[in-house]
Enzyme design. Sequence first.
Site, PDB file in Angstrom:
ATOM      1  N   GLY A 195      -3.231  -3.234   0.649  1.00 26.75           N
ATOM      2  CA  GLY A 195      -2.241  -3.789   1.206  1.00 26.75           C
ATOM      3  C   GLY A 195      -0.996  -3.158   1.140  1.00 26.75           C
ATOM      4  O   GLY A 195       0.035  -3.014   1.872  1.00 26.75           O
ATOM      5  N   GLU A 198       4.066  -4.473  -4.923  1.00 24.68           N
ATOM      6  CA  GLU A 198       2.927  -5.338  -4.292  1.00 24.68           C
ATOM      7  C   GLU A 198       3.177  -5.610  -2.856  1.00 24.68           C
ATOM      8  O   GLU A 198       4.524  -5.793  -2.564  1.00 24.68           O
ATOM      9  CB  GLU A 198       2.722  -6.666  -5.088  1.00 24.68           C
ATOM     10  CG  GLU A 198       1.653  -6.774  -6.030  1.00 24.68           C
ATOM     11  CD  GLU A 198       0.259  -6.855  -5.475  1.00 24.68           C
ATOM     12  OE1 GLU A 198       0.081  -6.506  -4.431  1.00 24.68           O
ATOM     13  OE2 GLU A 198      -0.596  -7.401  -6.104  1.00 24.68           O
ATOM     14  N   LYS A 236       5.105 -16.227  -1.582  1.00 24.22           N
ATOM     15  CA  LYS A 236       4.995 -17.553  -1.213  1.00 24.22           C
ATOM     16  C   LYS A 236       5.094 -18.542  -2.151  1.00 24.22           C
ATOM     17  O   LYS A 236       4.153 -18.758  -3.014  1.00 24.22           O
ATOM     18  CB  LYS A 236       3.542 -17.399  -0.541  1.00 24.22           C
ATOM     19  CG  LYS A 236       2.973 -16.912   0.605  1.00 24.22           C
ATOM     20  CD  LYS A 236       1.738 -17.220   1.352  1.00 24.22           C
ATOM     21  CE  LYS A 236       1.152 -16.283   2.110  1.00 24.22           C
ATOM     22  NZ  LYS A 236      -0.344 -16.518   2.475  1.00 24.22           N
ATOM     23  N   ASP A 239       0.679 -14.609  -3.497  1.00 22.39           N
ATOM     24  CA  ASP A 239       0.373 -15.821  -2.934  1.00 22.39           C
ATOM     25  C   ASP A 239       0.151 -16.826  -3.937  1.00 22.39           C
ATOM     26  O   ASP A 239       0.984 -17.316  -4.612  1.00 22.39           O
ATOM     27  CB  ASP A 239      -0.927 -15.229  -2.125  1.00 22.39           C
ATOM     28  CG  ASP A 239      -1.441 -16.693  -1.346  1.00 22.39           C
ATOM     29  OD1 ASP A 239      -0.473 -17.378  -0.977  1.00 22.39           O
ATOM     30  OD2 ASP A 239      -2.598 -16.781  -1.136  1.00 22.39           O
ATOM     31  N   PHE A 277      -0.330 -18.015   6.671  1.00 23.14           N
ATOM     32  CA  PHE A 277      -1.072 -16.616   6.565  1.00 23.14           C
ATOM     33  C   PHE A 277      -0.468 -15.734   7.574  1.00 23.14           C
ATOM     34  O   PHE A 277      -0.164 -16.013   8.747  1.00 23.14           O
ATOM     35  CB  PHE A 277      -2.782 -16.741   7.221  1.00 23.14           C
ATOM     36  CG  PHE A 277      -3.419 -15.693   6.817  1.00 23.14           C
ATOM     37  CD1 PHE A 277      -3.755 -15.299   5.519  1.00 23.14           C
ATOM     38  CD2 PHE A 277      -3.571 -14.836   7.956  1.00 23.14           C
ATOM     39  CE1 PHE A 277      -4.612 -14.110   5.422  1.00 23.14           C
ATOM     40  CE2 PHE A 277      -4.448 -13.671   7.444  1.00 23.14           C
ATOM     41  CZ  PHE A 277      -4.980 -13.094   6.155  1.00 23.14           C
ATOM     42  N   ILE A 278      -0.259 -14.464   7.178  1.00 24.10           N
ATOM     43  CA  ILE A 278       0.312 -13.354   7.697  1.00 24.10           C
ATOM     44  C   ILE A 278      -0.308 -12.203   8.032  1.00 24.10           C
ATOM     45  O   ILE A 278      -1.048 -11.769   6.890  1.00 24.10           O
ATOM     46  CB  ILE A 278       2.110 -13.080   7.211  1.00 24.10           C
ATOM     47  CG1 ILE A 278       1.908 -12.598   5.911  1.00 24.10           C
ATOM     48  CG2 ILE A 278       2.772 -14.271   7.377  1.00 24.10           C
ATOM     49  CD1 ILE A 278       3.124 -12.104   5.213  1.00 24.10           C
TER      50      ILE A 278
HETATM   51  P1  IMP Z   1      -2.863 -13.673  -4.962  1.00 24.68           P
HETATM   52  O1  IMP Z   1      -3.432 -15.130  -4.277  1.00 24.68           O
HETATM   53  O2  IMP Z   1      -1.403 -13.785  -5.400  1.00 24.68           O
HETATM   54  O3  IMP Z   1      -3.794 -13.301  -5.871  1.00 24.68           O
HETATM   55  O4  IMP Z   1      -3.089 -12.755  -3.687  1.00 24.68           O
HETATM   56  C1  IMP Z   1      -4.043 -11.999  -3.518  1.00 24.68           C
HETATM   57  C2  IMP Z   1      -4.137 -11.257  -2.300  1.00 24.68           C
HETATM   58  O5  IMP Z   1      -4.546 -12.165  -0.933  1.00 24.68           O
HETATM   59  C3  IMP Z   1      -3.055 -10.315  -1.869  1.00 24.68           C
HETATM   60  O6  IMP Z   1      -2.828  -9.146  -2.491  1.00 24.68           O
HETATM   61  C4  IMP Z   1      -3.282 -10.172  -0.388  1.00 24.68           C
HETATM   62  O7  IMP Z   1      -4.155  -9.034  -0.191  1.00 24.68           O
HETATM   63  C5  IMP Z   1      -4.196 -11.389  -0.039  1.00 24.68           C
HETATM   64  N1  IMP Z   1      -2.982 -12.442   0.580  1.00 24.68           N
HETATM   65  C6  IMP Z   1      -2.403 -13.416   0.256  1.00 24.68           C
HETATM   66  N2  IMP Z   1      -1.541 -14.069   1.321  1.00 24.68           N
HETATM   67  C7  IMP Z   1      -2.045 -13.113   2.363  1.00 24.68           C
HETATM   68  C8  IMP Z   1      -1.418 -13.423   3.653  1.00 24.68           C
HETATM   69  O8  IMP Z   1      -0.918 -14.224   4.070  1.00 24.68           O
HETATM   70  N3  IMP Z   1      -2.201 -12.296   4.666  1.00 24.68           N
HETATM   71  C9  IMP Z   1      -2.961 -11.465   4.172  1.00 24.68           C
HETATM   72  N4  IMP Z   1      -3.306 -11.166   2.847  1.00 24.68           N
HETATM   73  C10 IMP Z   1      -3.025 -12.001   2.084  1.00 24.68           C
HETATM   74 MG    MG Z   2      -2.277  -6.982  -2.423  1.00 22.32          MG
END
Ligand code: IMP
Ligand code: MG
Length: 176
Positions: free
Chosen positions: A46, A100, A132, A104, A153-154
């Site tokens: 990403g 990053e 977020k 999320d 979700f984006i």
């Molecule tokens: P985490 O939940 O902070 O571990 O995020 C894990 C991964 O989920 C991120 O690095 C993104 O690849 C993916 N992710 C989280 N939120 C979104 C979103 O809104 N759109 C697309 N990918 C997301």
């Molecule tokens: Mg990522």
Amino acid sequence: MIQLHDKQFVPFISAKEINFAIEKMVAQIEDDFFDETPIFIGVLNGSFMVVSDFLKLYKKPCEVSFIKLASYEGTSSTESVKQLIGLNQDLTGRTVIILEDIIDTGNTLEELKNLFKSQNVKHFKIATLFFKPDAFKKDLKIDYVGIRIPNKFIVGFGLDYDGLGRNLPEVYQLKE
Ligand code: IMP
Ligand code: MG
């Protein structure tokens, strides 16, 4: 409006707003580390777009590298650990700044902090373009945040929905 697989997305954050947020992060980091040569580490997939735009604006000496986190299913069914792919560089004494795309729940952030703990770095900082706050479940510090967004979700600017949407230069939000 755009369609990716079975879902529709509506415009949410313009390319101009994204650029402004990245400029702001660059200015803060240049200021905080003006006498260092940081190594920026992008987390694939990403982060490729934010790393590219960030580095084009960063005018001081710096290095860049990329890592990928691989989920690894352990021997016991509940055991799931992450592994770093691509970190084949000695980071001893270095200023490491993770770039990053989005934070999320914070699970990835926690894994990254654990995985880098054994490297004897001088500074370890986290910068994320999107954050977020309502989804974040960890008691961990995020050093630089570009844009805080609601728990929706984006896609776009590197972020995907099941593989699609990473190439969009602006950000779209899932249509209700
Ligand atoms: P985490 O939940 O902070 O571990 O995020 C894990 C991964 O989920 C991120 O690095 C993104 O690849 C993916 N992710 C989280 N939120 C979104 C979103 O809104 N759109 C697309 N990918 C997301
Ligand atoms: Mg990522």
